[in-house]
Design a protein around this motif. Structure first.
Motif, short mmCIF file in Angstrom:
data_model
loop_
_atom_site.label_atom_id
_atom_site.label_comp_id
_atom_site.label_asym_id
_atom_site.label_seq_id
_atom_site.Cartn_x
_atom_site.Cartn_y
_atom_site.Cartn_z
N UNK A 181 40.98 -8.04 29.12
CA UNK A 181 41.17 -8.85 30.33
C UNK A 181 41.97 -8.10 31.38
N UNK A 182 41.60 -8.30 32.64
CA UNK A 182 42.33 -7.79 33.78
C UNK A 182 42.97 -8.95 34.52
N UNK A 183 43.94 -8.64 35.36
CA UNK A 183 44.54 -9.66 36.20
C UNK A 183 45.59 -10.47 35.47
N UNK B 2 46.22 -10.27 31.69
CA UNK B 2 46.45 -8.94 31.11
C UNK B 2 47.92 -8.71 30.86
#
Lengths: 396, 214
Positions: free
Chosen positions: A375-377, A380
């Motif tokens: 996951x990004x953002x 994360x």
């Protein structure tokens, strides 16, 4: 204080010489008291008066005494005469508990040896004779769990190996003082009990006893005759406790380190990322939906003894989860290639490793996985995190 | 006084909650050792290439290191006589305009554990080793001018940057999502040259692709 009993039998000169020279030997444990010496003096005086008769009296005593040499003292025996008792206290087949005072313990193949030094005291050996002593186990209330061993000459502390297993029948009794025998004196020896690693209905923990017989003889070198004298026994009581152990160990090159404290073990996966780039030594990666699993084989090693059941259950759960459980997750599998399932996080609903764990052997190979989310953002995280697994072995 | 009492109580609560597991015990039927797992999460990016999907595309061979991939266009010439190993745009005017041997291919950017939900993503390409230092020899590495997944025409190729990198894809992470392949086109342009600058024989060039995420 042990007593010495002396008996003599008077014979008329008309009786066969053999009868006149009959000797009676009796074994007793201990030292002579002043009263006993006085009694002996009176008896000796009576002998002088009976000069018309020819006889001789010889008495041998064999005692078991607390060790009085340098080093730790051994078990203190109780009783007297020809019967002694001793108590080895609480023992277990893994040598986990502290031994009773006077005992030392040594891990041996298949169990734990508990040993104590003791002294064999011999007095009254007749002239031109030697005292021969032989040993065997006359009673053992649980031969599945207990095995009696002997070491002579003894030392303090007693050695951890080189013992001789005592036979369990008089016909097979073994020499501790072999022909031609020994003279009066104190002889240091070591006596031990091996508590065997065993489970099942015949190996249940409890209080048991063993009896060791010391058969005493005197040996006459001139004619090669070995004459039976008497027997002294020591009965050892012992309380065998259940013992249970669960160890973790590395299976490949990924280290699982025992700390000797809390937590019991640590494992550091090092730098991880959701692309599985550059796994640390001993780690492999497996792409999965939403990220990557870093995995390693490891060993779960159950050992237990003294239980009626021969199998136990091993479970695991995440007792302290990661601060970022959406990013990191601990997984378990029976195979390196998976499938991996998340390890449960509640004590009341744990992940079961096996319900048929047997004691000993090479252990259970299992695969521990660390899932890293890609996951990004907001979901994360970059940085360090940790969690704790609690493993439980239960033997009914 | 009140403050001190509270401090003591807090300490006692802390002590009571501390538990010490062990690996062995006697006179019991359970034992519960503990294992602490630690890790340090790092962000990561990767850029991988894949062969195209058009019929007649070039084979893309992964390498063990440097280079990371290789692609062989085969035997080529400025008149388009040789078919080469991939696709061919014959010269519009043989002997005047070049032949272009070309292929589609895919680039897959991946980026994880990035702090921003919407990242700026850019992929560039640059000829870091050219076929020849002498442009007069007329053989060049080319790319699709549009930088899109649309199949270009013979006129839709541009010499790939040598002195500087060309941007072949850019946008935010919504436009270039992690793990989604992007189709682009690359080729070899062979210009008709005769005389001193004419070249024959095997030639090798290197294109370096760069993914930037921030």
């Amino acid at each position: 204080m042990p007593q010495t009993n002396v008996e003599c039998r008077q014979r008329f000169t008309s009786l066969p010489r053999a009868w006149r020279e009959e000797e009676r030997f009796r074994l007793a444990f201990g030292q002579l008291t002043k009263r006993t010496w006085r009694a002996l003096s009176l008896v000796s005086a009576a002998w002088v008066l009976c000069t018309a008769f020819s006889f001789s009296c010889h008495a041998q005593t064999v005692g078991l005494l607390p060790y009085f040499g340098p080093g730790p003292a051994g078990i203190v025996g109780a009783g007297g005469g020809t019967a002694y008792t001793a108590n080895f206290g609480n023992v277990d087949a893994l040598g986990i508990g502290a031994p009773a005072a006077g005992l030392t313990k040594t891990a041996v193949a298949g169990g734990e040896l508990y040993q104590t030094p003791y002294v064999i005291n011999i007095t009254g050996t007749p002239n031109n004779r030697g005292t021969v002593v032989r040993m065997y186990v006359s009673a053992n209330t649980n031969p599945t769990i207990l095995q009696v061993v002997s070491f002579y000459p003894g030392s303090s502390p007693c050695p951890g190996s080189g013992y001789t297993t005592l036979p369990t029948s008089q016909a097979a009794e073994i020499d501790i003082f072999a022909i031609p025998g020994v003279q009066d004196g104190n002889y240091n020896a070591c006596l031990g009990l091996i508590v065997n690693l065993a489970n099942g209905v015949s190996a249940v923990a409890g209080t048991y006893s063993v009896t060791v017989n010391f058969d005493v003889f005197n040996y006459q070198v001139s004619n090669g005759k070995l004459r039976s004298s008497s027997t002294t026994t020591v009965t050892i009581s012992i309380t065998v406790q259940t013992a249970i152990e669960l160890l973790l160990a590395q299976s490949g090159s990924f280290p699982i380190t025992a700390t000797g404290g809390a937590p019991d073990y640590t494992a550091n996966f090092g730098n991880v990322n959701a692309l599985g780039i550059g796994p640390g030594a001993g780690l492999s990666t497996l792409a999965t939906a939403g990220g990557v699993i870093y995995w390693t084989p490891y060993l779960i090693k159950p050992t237990f003894s003294g239980f009626s059941s021969t199998t136990g259950t091993v479970q695991v759960y995440v007792s302290t989860n990661f601060v970022h459980p959406a990013v990191l997750q601990l997984d378990d599998s029976a195979a390196g290639a998976g499938p991996y399932t998340a390890i449960k996080t509640t004590v009341g609903l744990q992940t079961q490793i096996t319900a048929a764990a047997s004691s000993g052997g090479g252990g259970i190979t299992r695969y521990l996985g660390l899932f890293v989310s890609n996951a990004n953002g907001a979901g994360s995280y970059r940085g360090s995190d940790s969690a704790t697994l609690t493993y439980t072995l239960t033997v009914p | 006084m009140k403050r001190t009492s509270l401090a003591i109580l807090a300490a006692l609560l802390t002590m009571a909650s501390t538990s010490f597991a062990a690996t062995q015990t006697t006179n019991a039927s359970t034992i519960s050792p503990t294992l602490n797992i630690s890790a340090t999460i790092q962000d990561a990016i990767s850029l991988t290439l894949q062969a195209g999907s058009l019929v007649g595309h070039c084979v893309l061979t992964p390498g063990a290191g440097n280079p990371d991939y290789s692609m062989n266009f085969g035997t080529v010439d400025a008149l388009g006589v040789n078919a080469g190993n991939c696709k061919l745009f014959a010269p519009t005017t043989p002997g005047v305009t070049p032949a272009i041997y070309w292929t589609d291919y895919a680039l897959t950017p991946m980026y994880t554990s990035q702090a921003l939900a919407l990242n700026t993503v850019a992929i560039t390409a640059q000829v870091t080793t050219d076929f020849s230092a002498n442009p007069a020899e007329g053989t060049f590495i080319v790319r699709d001018t549009a930088n899109s997944n649309a199949v270009p025409t013979v006129a839709g190729f541009t010499k790939m940057g040598v002195a500087s990198a060309d941007t072949i894809a850019s946008g935010n992470s919504a436009a270039i999502p992690s793990g989604t392949a992007i189709t682009r086109y690359v080729g070899v342009e062979v210009t008709p040259v005769n005389g001193a600058n004419a070249i024959t024989g095997a030639k090798t060039g290197t294109v370096t692709y760069t993914l930037t995420v921030n």
